[in-house]
Design a protein around this motif. Structure first.
Motif, PDB file in Angstrom:
ATOM      1  N   UNK A 120      -7.473  46.142 -98.956  1.00  0.00           N
ATOM      2  CA  UNK A 120      -6.355  47.040 -98.680  1.00  0.00           C
ATOM      3  C   UNK A 120      -6.825  48.133 -97.736  1.00  0.00           C
ATOM      4  N   UNK A 121      -5.947  48.542 -96.829  1.00  0.00           N
ATOM      5  CA  UNK A 121      -6.259  49.631 -95.903  1.00  0.00           C
ATOM      6  C   UNK A 121      -5.181  50.703 -96.050  1.00  0.00           C
ATOM      7  N   UNK A 122      -5.598  51.883 -96.485  1.00  0.00           N
ATOM      8  CA  UNK A 122      -4.660  52.953 -96.817  1.00  0.00           C
ATOM      9  C   UNK A 122      -4.541  53.965 -95.672  1.00  0.00           C
ATOM     10  N   UNK A 123      -3.296  54.298 -95.340  1.00  0.00           N
ATOM     11  CA  UNK A 123      -2.979  55.365 -94.390  1.00  0.00           C
ATOM     12  C   UNK A 123      -2.094  56.372 -95.122  1.00  0.00           C
ATOM     13  N   UNK A 124      -2.357  57.655 -94.921  1.00  0.00           N
ATOM     14  CA  UNK A 124      -1.519  58.655 -95.582  1.00  0.00           C
ATOM     15  C   UNK A 124      -1.122  59.741 -94.603  1.00  0.00           C
ATOM     16  N   UNK A 125       0.059  60.309 -94.853  1.00  0.00           N
ATOM     17  CA  UNK A 125       0.546  61.480 -94.118  1.00  0.00           C
ATOM     18  C   UNK A 125       0.791  62.582 -95.125  1.00  0.00           C
ATOM     19  N   UNK A 126       0.000  63.698 -95.080  1.00  0.00           N
ATOM     20  CA  UNK A 126      -1.136  63.911 -94.175  1.00  0.00           C
ATOM     21  C   UNK A 126      -2.368  63.119 -94.623  1.00  0.00           C
ATOM     22  N   UNK A 127      -3.400  63.100 -93.759  1.00  0.00           N
ATOM     23  CA  UNK A 127      -4.649  62.448 -94.130  1.00  0.00           C
ATOM     24  C   UNK A 127      -5.396  63.302 -95.159  1.00  0.00           C
ATOM     25  N   UNK A 128      -6.441  62.734 -95.724  1.00  0.00           N
ATOM     26  CA  UNK A 128      -7.245  63.481 -96.696  1.00  0.00           C
ATOM     27  C   UNK A 128      -6.911  63.192 -98.136  1.00  0.00           C
ATOM     28  N   UNK A 129      -6.013  62.210 -98.361  1.00  0.00           N
ATOM     29  CA  UNK A 129      -5.627  61.880 -99.735  1.00  0.00           C
ATOM     30  C   UNK A 129      -6.710  61.042-100.401  1.00  0.00           C
ATOM     31  N   UNK A 130      -7.008  61.358-101.648  1.00  0.00           N
ATOM     32  CA  UNK A 130      -7.963  60.562-102.425  1.00  0.00           C
ATOM     33  C   UNK A 130      -7.225  59.364-103.007  1.00  0.00           C
ATOM     34  N   UNK A 131      -7.803  58.158-102.818  1.00  0.00           N
ATOM     35  CA  UNK A 131      -7.188  56.924-103.298  1.00  0.00           C
ATOM     36  C   UNK A 131      -7.979  56.416-104.502  1.00  0.00           C
ATOM     37  N   UNK A 132      -7.278  56.197-105.615  1.00  0.00           N
ATOM     38  CA  UNK A 132      -7.906  55.670-106.821  1.00  0.00           C
ATOM     39  C   UNK A 132      -7.262  54.343-107.203  1.00  0.00           C
ATOM     40  N   UNK A 133      -8.102  53.389-107.626  1.00  0.00           N
ATOM     41  CA  UNK A 133      -7.633  52.099-108.129  1.00  0.00           C
ATOM     42  C   UNK A 133      -8.315  51.866-109.470  1.00  0.00           C
TER      43      UNK A 133
END
Length: 267
Positions: A120-133
């Motif tokens: 998976x490739x995560x993009x967020x607006x804004x950037x800097x979001x922590x991704x947890x699975x």
């Protein structure tokens, strides 16, 4: 058979596809001895025992679905060399061969299935979001995206968090040998607190809010006040007491600026 000498004689009967028969018979002089034997067919089938890690894999023999899943013993398999295939959702098929001996159970070596994986490739607006699975942080999004490899082929729950923004929860299905893009737009968190600044001219007025003496004097700033409406009272010796109302708004600072009026000194 003629010409046999009187007495006991051993015999052995053999026939293709039947068990050998061994025994004895007795010849009596001047008589005919009859030996009547029922031959037993040799078994033409055997069994095979299958196990896998993880268990639950469907078992095919010679490309025929047995309808059984591991662990299982498949019975009445025609003797000889056979092929097998184990299938389980989310895993690569396991293919192999084994030999079946008539009348026996063959144990096929345990099979460890290889899990199918994707990314998976995560993009967020804004950037800097922590991704947890699965409760484990996988990193922080950047302009070029955050790639998380080696994920099982199944619906995957993820959580994106960033200070000042609402937590984002989502689900995406991982595709085998594919990098799947996930785009997240975060929503700014609406604060439930605000601030109040009270100023007077001249300074030094006692501050009451909702009738409670705050034991503080102007100027003063109150922080972390609940959103809503309030009353205030300002008192200072020699000046008229001032009463008023104000509202606290989410994430904002409300300012109350009052000019105090001198009490009359003559009549």
């Amino acid at each position: 058979i003629t010409g046999l000498t009187p007495g006991s004689h051993p015999y052995k009967l053999t026939k293709a596809a039947y068990e050998d028969k061994i025994g004895t018979f007795t010849i009596v002089a001047g008589q005919t001895t009859t030996v009547d034997v029922s031959l037993v067919l040799l078994p033409t089938v055997g069994n095979a025992n299958f196990t896998s890690t993880p268990s639950g894999a469907r078992i095919y023999i010679d490309n025929v679905d047995t309808t059984y899943a591991t662990p299982a013993t498949i019975q009445n398999i025609t003797a000889g060399n056979r092929t097998y295939k184990l299938t389980l959702t989310g895993y690569e098929d396991a293919i192999g061969s084994f030999s079946v001996t008539a009348g026996q159970t063959t144990t096929v070596p345990p099979v460890t299935l290889t899990q199918k994986l994707g990314s998976l490739k995560f993009f967020s607006t804004p950037i800097g979001a922590d991704i947890s699975i699965g409760g484990v942080s996988k990193g922080v999004t950047i302009a070029g995206g955050l790639t998380v490899p080696g994920l099982p082929i199944e619906p995957t729950n993820y959580v994106a968090t960033l200070t000042g923004y609402d937590t984002y929860n989502g689900t995406v299905t991982v595709v085998e040998n594919t990098i799947t893009d996930v785009t997240i737009t975060l929503t700014p968190t609406i604060p439930d607190k605000g601030s109040l600044t009270i100023e007077t001219t001249p300074q030094g007025a006692e501050i009451f809010i909702d009738g409670i003496d705050k034991l503080l004097q102007t100027p003063h700033t109150f922080t972390d006040m609940d959103v809503g409406g309030y009353t205030y009272q300002l008192t200072k010796s020699g000046y008229d007491t001032v009463f008023g109302i104000f509202s606290i708004l989410p994430g904002q600072t409300t300012t109350v600026d009052v000019s105090l009026v001198l009490l009359p000194t003559v009549g």
